[in-house]
Design an enzyme around this catalytic site. Sequence first.
Site, mmCIF file in Angstrom:
data_model
loop_
_atom_site.group_PDB
_atom_site.id
_atom_site.type_symbol
_atom_site.label_atom_id
_atom_site.label_comp_id
_atom_site.label_asym_id
_atom_site.label_seq_id
_atom_site.Cartn_x
_atom_site.Cartn_y
_atom_site.Cartn_z
ATOM 1 N N ASP A 116 0.800 -1.229 0.000
ATOM 2 C CA ASP A 116 0.000 0.000 0.000
ATOM 3 C C ASP A 116 0.834 1.280 0.000
ATOM 4 O OD1 ASP A 116 -2.529 -1.164 -0.213
ATOM 5 O OD2 ASP A 116 -2.468 -1.747 1.884
ATOM 6 N N ASP A 177 -6.773 -4.625 -5.098
ATOM 7 C CA ASP A 177 -6.502 -3.283 -4.580
ATOM 8 C C ASP A 177 -5.182 -2.725 -5.121
ATOM 9 O OD1 ASP A 177 -7.766 -5.242 -2.949
ATOM 10 O OD2 ASP A 177 -7.812 -3.900 -1.229
HETATM 11 N N1 GLY Z 1 -7.237 -1.911 0.431
HETATM 12 C C1 GLY Z 1 -7.917 -2.455 1.549
HETATM 13 C C2 GLY Z 1 -9.367 -2.209 1.520
HETATM 14 O O1 GLY Z 1 -9.906 -1.751 0.529
HETATM 15 O O2 GLY Z 1 -10.000 -2.474 2.536
#
Ligand code: GLY
Length: 399
Positions: A116, A177
Amino acid sequence: MTISIQEVRKEEIKNLARYESAPAVDRAFVEKAIEHVLAKIDQSLDVFTEKFPDSSSVNLVYKPIDNVEWTTSFWTGMLWLAYEYTGDEKYREVAERQVGSFKERIEKRIEVDHHDLGFLYSLSCVSAYKLTGSEEAKAIALKAADLLITRYYEKAGIIQAWGDLNDPKQRGRMIIDCNMNLPLLYWATEVTGNARYRQIAEAHIKQAAKYIVREDASTFHTYYMDPVTGAPLFGNTHQGYSDDSCWARGQAWGIYGFPLSYHYTDDWSLVELAKKLTNYYLNRLPEDEICYWDLIFTDGEEERDSSAAAIAVCGMLEIAKHLPLTDPDKHVYDNAALTMIQSLYENYRTDINSDANGILKHAVYYKGGGRGVDESCIWGDYYYFEALVRLAKDWKMYW
Ligand code: GLY
């Protein structure tokens, strides 16, 4: 079974009439909605200067946390949007202080053992660089890009999402994601001339398109690859209802993330793919156009995920931006995005005269884990604001 992007089915949009004309989302509407966002930011600016809002609220109140979550940059990103929209230095001052916090985080390796880094550093530091020309912010974001590419498995062509690279539970696992983390890498190539970042992003998006997207244009949340042989293994979920359902936010990450890679690669098949994901999503919405937390639910008592809706709005606006006027999907996606923005404003915004310090209510972080269920989620607030700024001006992406 492996399928090519071309083989993914494109559903016809049901009840197309709902998107045939544009709803009453005009300039005055957008300004009024942004006023609400700015008022809510102002309500918390003092609290969230050294600290950050938690990922999700409790009773609609975000508690202050240190810069340790994958989500802290969404607040900083909102400050940059607020600065860009208003020109008010008070937002820039706080955002710049937070850039210092992101510097410390990457230098001291605080909670950065995950993919992330793209969310974190695109919205805090790439934004700072793009808006102010800060060379320091640029250098910090490049450090994050350097760390992100250490998670890449050459043979499998993917970036591992979570955890230590030797953790058997997470080894070789990519997640939808991650599409949103790739712009940091494309940007790093743009500013350094080093093609390696971009090659990794391109390899990953191709694998995501090939394995995470199912034949019916729904998506797995996560997919395992064998990092040694590069063989595809299996898909499953972490935050969705079941391994074969379609987690709404995952689908939204796809709707927005694939066209972001198109923006940098000119690979038109990514836009075609995003259109297929979008149609699947639009066909599973309840009457008020805001999805349930998993698209397996289309009516009933389950919670909505307003944050997924806000992400999907940004994605549809991004897709529509690239479509020629002759493409009938262009006005459908624009109108669908406006319809959802109207619904979010009218039915999902927090009360201006309340302690709620978020922007949108009725989001779900992680239903199975009991975290942030029917609460505000800070990324939902960010994407809602980004969508409004996109509607207010010719916005240059931080992504
Ligand atoms: N990227 C983690 C979520 O969307 O919860």
